[in-house]
Design an enzyme around this catalytic site. Sequence first.
Site, PDB file in Angstrom:
ATOM      1  N   ASN A  35     -12.759   2.943  -3.871  1.00 35.18           N
ATOM      2  CA  ASN A  35     -13.701   3.895  -3.253  1.00 35.18           C
ATOM      3  C   ASN A  35     -13.039   5.234  -2.938  1.00 35.18           C
ATOM      4  OD1 ASN A  35     -12.161   3.382  -1.015  1.00 35.18           O
ATOM      5  ND2 ASN A  35     -13.816   2.596   0.267  1.00 35.18           N
ATOM      6  N   TYR A 146      -6.601  -6.232  11.383  1.00 38.81           N
ATOM      7  CA  TYR A 146      -6.006  -6.141  10.038  1.00 38.81           C
ATOM      8  C   TYR A 146      -5.346  -7.463   9.665  1.00 38.81           C
ATOM      9  CZ  TYR A 146      -2.611  -4.719   6.434  1.00 38.81           C
ATOM     10  OH  TYR A 146      -1.845  -4.632   5.280  1.00 38.81           O
TER      11      TYR A 146
HETATM   12  P1  NAD Z   1      -3.314   2.402  -0.150  1.00 34.87           P
HETATM   13  O1  NAD Z   1      -4.164   2.874   0.992  1.00 34.87           O
HETATM   14  O2  NAD Z   1      -2.587   3.427  -0.940  1.00 34.87           O
HETATM   15  O3  NAD Z   1      -4.188   1.523  -1.158  1.00 34.87           O
HETATM   16  C1  NAD Z   1      -5.402   0.898  -0.814  1.00 34.87           C
HETATM   17  C2  NAD Z   1      -6.442   1.304  -1.852  1.00 34.87           C
HETATM   18  O4  NAD Z   1      -7.666   0.610  -1.581  1.00 34.87           O
HETATM   19  C3  NAD Z   1      -6.769   2.791  -1.822  1.00 34.87           C
HETATM   20  O5  NAD Z   1      -6.781   3.301  -3.133  1.00 34.87           O
HETATM   21  C4  NAD Z   1      -8.149   2.857  -1.187  1.00 34.87           C
HETATM   22  O6  NAD Z   1      -8.888   3.985  -1.627  1.00 34.87           O
HETATM   23  C5  NAD Z   1      -8.737   1.542  -1.640  1.00 34.87           C
HETATM   24  N1  NAD Z   1      -9.801   1.014  -0.773  1.00 34.87           N
HETATM   25  C6  NAD Z   1      -9.776   0.880   0.575  1.00 34.87           C
HETATM   26  N2  NAD Z   1     -10.924   0.336   1.010  1.00 34.87           N
HETATM   27  C7  NAD Z   1     -11.681   0.113  -0.101  1.00 34.87           C
HETATM   28  C8  NAD Z   1     -12.972  -0.406  -0.305  1.00 34.87           C
HETATM   29  N3  NAD Z   1     -13.730  -0.830   0.717  1.00 34.87           N
HETATM   30  N4  NAD Z   1     -13.454  -0.485  -1.567  1.00 34.87           N
HETATM   31  C9  NAD Z   1     -12.707  -0.058  -2.620  1.00 34.87           C
HETATM   32  N5  NAD Z   1     -11.477   0.455  -2.481  1.00 34.87           N
HETATM   33  C10 NAD Z   1     -10.970   0.539  -1.234  1.00 34.87           C
HETATM   34  O7  NAD Z   1      -2.288   1.341   0.462  1.00 34.87           O
HETATM   35  P2  NAD Z   1      -1.195   0.431  -0.244  1.00 34.87           P
HETATM   36  O8  NAD Z   1       0.012   0.530   0.598  1.00 34.87           O
HETATM   37  O9  NAD Z   1      -1.115   0.704  -1.693  1.00 34.87           O
HETATM   38  O10 NAD Z   1      -1.819  -1.017   0.004  1.00 34.87           O
HETATM   39  C11 NAD Z   1      -2.283  -1.870  -1.048  1.00 34.87           C
HETATM   40  C12 NAD Z   1      -2.509  -3.252  -0.462  1.00 34.87           C
HETATM   41  O11 NAD Z   1      -1.278  -3.796  -0.011  1.00 34.87           O
HETATM   42  C13 NAD Z   1      -3.445  -3.279   0.756  1.00 34.87           C
HETATM   43  O12 NAD Z   1      -4.246  -4.455   0.677  1.00 34.87           O
HETATM   44  C14 NAD Z   1      -2.499  -3.375   1.938  1.00 34.87           C
HETATM   45  O13 NAD Z   1      -3.113  -3.979   3.053  1.00 34.87           O
HETATM   46  C15 NAD Z   1      -1.401  -4.238   1.337  1.00 34.87           C
HETATM   47  N6  NAD Z   1      -0.099  -4.114   2.027  1.00 34.87           N
HETATM   48  C16 NAD Z   1       0.661  -2.983   1.902  1.00 34.87           C
HETATM   49  C17 NAD Z   1       1.905  -2.915   2.541  1.00 34.87           C
HETATM   50  C18 NAD Z   1       2.811  -1.714   2.402  1.00 34.87           C
HETATM   51  O14 NAD Z   1       3.953  -1.772   2.880  1.00 34.87           O
HETATM   52  N7  NAD Z   1       2.372  -0.632   1.762  1.00 34.87           N
HETATM   53  C19 NAD Z   1       2.352  -3.985   3.325  1.00 34.87           C
HETATM   54  C20 NAD Z   1       1.549  -5.104   3.446  1.00 34.87           C
HETATM   55  C21 NAD Z   1       0.334  -5.182   2.766  1.00 34.87           C
HETATM   56  C1  UD1 Z   2       4.390  -2.568   8.843  1.00 31.26           C
HETATM   57  C2  UD1 Z   2       3.049  -2.240   8.255  1.00 31.26           C
HETATM   58  C3  UD1 Z   2       1.978  -2.848   9.080  1.00 31.26           C
HETATM   59  C4  UD1 Z   2       2.231  -4.320   9.369  1.00 31.26           C
HETATM   60  C5  UD1 Z   2       3.647  -4.569   9.859  1.00 31.26           C
HETATM   61  C6  UD1 Z   2       3.880  -6.064   9.867  1.00 31.26           C
HETATM   62  C7  UD1 Z   2       3.161  -0.132   7.076  1.00 31.26           C
HETATM   63  C8  UD1 Z   2       2.861   1.318   7.092  1.00 31.26           C
HETATM   64  N1  UD1 Z   2       2.865  -0.807   8.189  1.00 31.26           N
HETATM   65  O1  UD1 Z   2       4.512  -1.943  10.113  1.00 31.26           O
HETATM   66  O2  UD1 Z   2       0.805  -2.752   8.309  1.00 31.26           O
HETATM   67  O3  UD1 Z   2       1.382  -4.769  10.375  1.00 31.26           O
HETATM   68  O4  UD1 Z   2       4.554  -3.968   8.959  1.00 31.26           O
HETATM   69  O5  UD1 Z   2       5.207  -6.404   9.910  1.00 31.26           O
HETATM   70  O6  UD1 Z   2       3.598  -0.695   6.078  1.00 31.26           O
HETATM   71  N2  UD1 Z   2       8.546   4.819  13.101  1.00 31.26           N
HETATM   72  C9  UD1 Z   2       9.208   5.890  13.653  1.00 31.26           C
HETATM   73  N3  UD1 Z   2       8.726   7.150  13.419  1.00 31.26           N
HETATM   74  C10 UD1 Z   2       7.611   7.379  12.653  1.00 31.26           C
HETATM   75  C11 UD1 Z   2       6.949   6.270  12.081  1.00 31.26           C
HETATM   76  C12 UD1 Z   2       7.447   5.005  12.324  1.00 31.26           C
HETATM   77  O7  UD1 Z   2      10.202   5.731  14.355  1.00 31.26           O
HETATM   78  O8  UD1 Z   2       7.235   8.551  12.474  1.00 31.26           O
HETATM   79  C13 UD1 Z   2       9.086   3.481  13.351  1.00 31.26           C
HETATM   80  C14 UD1 Z   2       8.082   2.510  13.908  1.00 31.26           C
HETATM   81  O9  UD1 Z   2       7.960   2.618  15.299  1.00 31.26           O
HETATM   82  C15 UD1 Z   2       8.691   1.184  13.468  1.00 31.26           C
HETATM   83  C16 UD1 Z   2       9.358   1.525  12.134  1.00 31.26           C
HETATM   84  O10 UD1 Z   2       9.490   2.940  12.107  1.00 31.26           O
HETATM   85  O11 UD1 Z   2       9.671   0.769  14.375  1.00 31.26           O
HETATM   86  C17 UD1 Z   2       8.565   1.105  10.924  1.00 31.26           C
HETATM   87  O12 UD1 Z   2       7.236   1.591  11.061  1.00 31.26           O
HETATM   88  P1  UD1 Z   2       6.116   1.418   9.911  1.00 31.26           P
HETATM   89  O13 UD1 Z   2       6.569   2.019   8.656  1.00 31.26           O
HETATM   90  O14 UD1 Z   2       4.834   1.897  10.508  1.00 31.26           O
HETATM   91  O15 UD1 Z   2       6.066  -0.127   9.608  1.00 31.26           O
HETATM   92  P2  UD1 Z   2       5.913  -1.420  10.540  1.00 31.26           P
HETATM   93  O16 UD1 Z   2       5.892  -1.098  11.971  1.00 31.26           O
HETATM   94  O17 UD1 Z   2       6.965  -2.376  10.061  1.00 31.26           O
END
Ligand code: NAD
Ligand code: UD1
Length: 309
Positions: A35, A146
């Site tokens: 989306n 979440y």
């Molecule tokens: P992101 O926000 O870049 O990707 C999510 C994508 O889903 C986006 O392109 C967004 O537009 C789309 N989206 C959101 N709601 C939607 C909907 N209702 N319908 C259709 N599309 C929708 O984030 P990401 O980091 O690439 O995350 C991808 C997946 O991995 C997510 O499910 C997230 O919860 C999971 N995840 C990511 C991390 C991380 O460290 N990045 C950690 C744990 C889990």
């Molecule tokens: C991550 C996930 C979250 C999940 C959690 C579970 C992301 C973005 N978040 O959170 O979805 O619930 O793991 O383990 O992937 N920090 C700073 N300065 C900043 C931003 C962050 O000091 O500007 C610190 C935060 O307080 C934290 C650490 O960096 O201590 C990591 O933060 P973040 O990247 O948000 O990830 P998580 O807290 O591990």
Amino acid sequence: MVDSPILITGGAGFIGSHLADALLARGHAVRVLDNLSTGKRSNLALTNPRLELIEGDVADAALVARAMSGCKAVAHLAAVASVQASVDDPVATHQSNFIGTLNVCEAMREHGVKRVIFASSAAVYGQNGEGMAIDEDTPKAPLTPYAADKLASEHYLDFYRRQHGLEPAVFRFFNIFGPRQDPSSPYSGVISIFTERAQAGLPITVFGDGEQTRDFVYVGDLVQVLVQALEADWLEAGPVNVGLNRATSLKQLLTAIGEVLGEMPTVNYAEARAGDIRHSRANNARLLLRYEFPVATPLREGVARLMGR
Ligand code: NAD
Ligand code: UD1
């Protein structure tokens, strides 16, 4: 013969778009359902005729069913990835983060699609196992909408596995980082925020003393695992942590950024965030047993790629 695509929900986002690139490079056709709430068209190689983008919502059951038609497998990554957004608006995020999963399961059943990858999160463990290598059997403690939606999605996928023969590969991602991760929210991934600010010459805020640790995984390494799960003939049931079993402190991260930039960024220290987890690290034995994990991209190299160096 027309090639059946792999459907990637959330394929225009950070992780999804890297997966799309990898699958296209391996010769698959890819259909993205997104989306564009946080995802971007510019993340996708839209000139490639083997890539199709359907702009729409996973909460729309009829649309998900249409998008599923003719697909050979699914990577279900669409979600509101911001934990804070789920705290602020649990009803709206539930539509994406849980109803979206249910719609994917139903559409798979309807169209006879079996294989699905699901992006779960280390958030399902809450603060359990903190300071230890967290394995998949660690008791779950979803502390936010979440995390609750992710855990409920896992349970529903397992129901569809037992009842309808779906083949889910559930991955609990730890902290994934790399190019295209959106740095724009204060709750974005710490590496995307720190590198963006450091490159712009802006001061970085560390919440707490900077000794907190995370298990950072470069997106390219994660994607290699996801591709294997999509292509495998057979999958063992049960969730798989995706981490390196390696603790990196924020101070070590800042040092790596400083090395890549050639000078240390300016850092301010502020009060630790309420509820922040101090140490998060994956026991990744199951990952290493089931998949060929590449030699992990070193943090410094991943940071350099992210900063275009
Ligand atoms: P992101 O926000 O870049 O990707 C999510 C994508 O889903 C986006 O392109 C967004 O537009 C789309 N989206 C959101 N709601 C939607 C909907 N209702 N319908 C259709 N599309 C929708 O984030 P990401 O980091 O690439 O995350 C991808 C997946 O991995 C997510 O499910 C997230 O919860 C999971 N995840 C990511 C991390 C991380 O460290 N990045 C950690 C744990 C889990
Ligand atoms: C991550 C996930 C979250 C999940 C959690 C579970 C992301 C973005 N978040 O959170 O979805 O619930 O793991 O383990 O992937 N920090 C700073 N300065 C900043 C931003 C962050 O000091 O500007 C610190 C935060 O307080 C934290 C650490 O960096 O201590 C990591 O933060 P973040 O990247 O948000 O990830 P998580 O807290 O591990």
